[in-house]
Design a protein around this motif. Structure first.
Motif, short mmCIF file in Angstrom:
data_model
loop_
_atom_site.label_atom_id
_atom_site.label_comp_id
_atom_site.label_asym_id
_atom_site.label_seq_id
_atom_site.Cartn_x
_atom_site.Cartn_y
_atom_site.Cartn_z
N TRP A 126 26.10 17.88 46.38
CA TRP A 126 25.66 17.02 47.47
C TRP A 126 25.54 17.80 48.78
N ILE A 127 26.54 18.61 49.11
CA ILE A 127 26.57 19.33 50.38
C ILE A 127 25.84 20.67 50.29
N GLY A 128 25.90 21.31 49.14
CA GLY A 128 25.22 22.59 48.97
C GLY A 128 26.04 23.74 49.51
N TYR A 129 25.37 24.67 50.15
CA TYR A 129 26.04 25.88 50.64
C TYR A 129 26.98 25.61 51.81
N TYR A 130 26.91 24.46 52.40
CA TYR A 130 27.76 24.15 53.55
C TYR A 130 29.19 23.81 53.15
N ILE A 131 29.46 23.72 51.87
CA ILE A 131 30.81 23.35 51.44
C ILE A 131 31.83 24.40 51.85
N LEU A 132 31.43 25.66 51.87
CA LEU A 132 32.35 26.73 52.26
C LEU A 132 32.72 26.60 53.74
N ALA A 133 31.74 26.37 54.59
CA ALA A 133 32.01 26.18 56.02
C ALA A 133 32.84 24.92 56.26
N LEU A 134 32.54 23.87 55.51
CA LEU A 134 33.31 22.63 55.64
C LEU A 134 34.76 22.85 55.22
N GLY A 135 34.96 23.58 54.13
CA GLY A 135 36.32 23.88 53.69
C GLY A 135 37.09 24.69 54.71
N ALA A 136 36.45 25.68 55.31
CA ALA A 136 37.11 26.49 56.33
C ALA A 136 37.44 25.64 57.57
N PHE A 137 36.53 24.75 57.93
CA PHE A 137 36.77 23.87 59.08
C PHE A 137 37.95 22.94 58.81
N VAL A 138 37.99 22.37 57.62
CA VAL A 138 39.10 21.48 57.25
C VAL A 138 40.42 22.26 57.25
N GLY A 139 40.40 23.47 56.71
CA GLY A 139 41.62 24.29 56.69
C GLY A 139 42.11 24.62 58.09
N ALA A 140 41.20 24.96 58.98
CA ALA A 140 41.58 25.26 60.37
C ALA A 140 42.12 24.00 61.05
N GLY A 141 41.46 22.86 60.81
CA GLY A 141 41.92 21.61 61.42
C GLY A 141 43.29 21.18 60.91
N LEU A 142 43.51 21.30 59.60
CA LEU A 142 44.82 20.94 59.04
C LEU A 142 45.92 21.87 59.55
N THR A 143 45.61 23.14 59.68
CA THR A 143 46.60 24.08 60.21
C THR A 143 46.96 23.74 61.65
N ALA A 144 45.96 23.46 62.47
CA ALA A 144 46.23 23.09 63.87
C ALA A 144 47.01 21.78 63.94
N PHE A 145 46.63 20.81 63.10
CA PHE A 145 47.33 19.52 63.08
C PHE A 145 48.78 19.72 62.65
N TRP A 146 48.98 20.54 61.64
CA TRP A 146 50.32 20.81 61.14
C TRP A 146 51.16 21.49 62.22
N TYR A 147 50.55 22.38 62.96
CA TYR A 147 51.24 23.08 64.01
C TYR A 147 51.65 22.14 65.14
N ILE A 148 50.86 21.12 65.38
CA ILE A 148 51.16 20.17 66.46
C ILE A 148 52.19 19.13 66.01
N VAL A 149 52.03 18.59 64.79
CA VAL A 149 52.86 17.48 64.32
C VAL A 149 54.23 17.94 63.83
N LEU A 150 54.30 19.06 63.12
CA LEU A 150 55.55 19.50 62.51
C LEU A 150 56.66 19.73 63.53
N PRO A 151 56.44 20.43 64.64
CA PRO A 151 57.52 20.59 65.61
C PRO A 151 57.99 19.28 66.21
N VAL A 152 57.11 18.31 66.37
CA VAL A 152 57.52 17.01 66.92
C VAL A 152 58.42 16.29 65.94
N LYS A 153 58.11 16.35 64.64
CA LYS A 153 58.94 15.70 63.63
C LYS A 153 60.31 16.37 63.53
N MET A 154 60.37 17.69 63.71
CA MET A 154 61.63 18.41 63.58
C MET A 154 62.55 18.16 64.78
N VAL A 155 61.98 17.95 65.95
CA VAL A 155 62.76 17.78 67.16
C VAL A 155 63.16 16.31 67.37
#
Length: 158
Positions: A126-155
């Motif tokens: 369905w997406i074609g060759y853009y799936i790789l860029a989409l996967g990298a974008f999702v990975g970067a977004g999840l990493t940034a989200f994890w970096y923001i949310v995880l310290p708040v949950k721990m504190v």
């Protein structure tokens, strides 16, 4: 703003404008700078000059102008995001690898490459060759989200 800062901003804006005009003219089909300015003025309804060659107009507005505008927008977005990261960490050498955003994007890109044929065939069709860029974008977004949310949950108190 001080006079020196205004002068620097004016000089950089002039350099950007000249670079854009040169970039619009260069390519397999050369368009002179005077014709570019004339076509831009006609498009903005600031000139009553006769119409230019339709081939030049199509090349300029259908191929080169969208690429130029996209390049300017992407460059501005990268500059703003870099300045934001440097401001958050108060470090002029900060970059996305500092908190693992680049690593998260790389991990998801590798996972897409490795498991695309097994798990993501319908999405890939369905997406074609853009799936790789989409996967990298999702990975970067999840990493940034994890970096923001995880310290708040721990504190946070229990």
């Amino acid at each position: 703003m001080q006079k020196k800062q205004k002068l620097i901003l004016l000089a950089l804006s002039l350099i950007l404008f000249i670079t854009c005009i040169v970039a619009l003219g260069l390519g397999a089909y050369h368009i002179p700078a005077g014709d570019i300015l004339s076509m831009l003025m006609q498009k903005l309804h600031l000139s009553t000059a006769p119409d230019q060659d339709s081939m030049q107009t199509n090349v300029l507005f259908e191929i080169r102008m969208p690429r130029l505008l996209l390049g300017l927008l992407v460059g501005a977005a990268l500059g703003i995001s870099g300045a934001a990261i440097q401001g958050i960490f108060r470090n002029p050498l900060a970059e996305p690898g500092l908190i693992g955003i680049s690593s998260g994007a790389s991990l998801f890109a590798v996972l897409i490459i490795a498991f695309e044929t097994f798990l993501l065939t319908s999405l890939s069709a369905w997406i074609g060759y853009y799936i790789l860029a989409l996967g990298a974008f999702v990975g970067a977004g999840l990493t940034a989200f994890w970096y923001i949310v995880l310290p708040v949950k721990m504190v946070a108190p229990m």
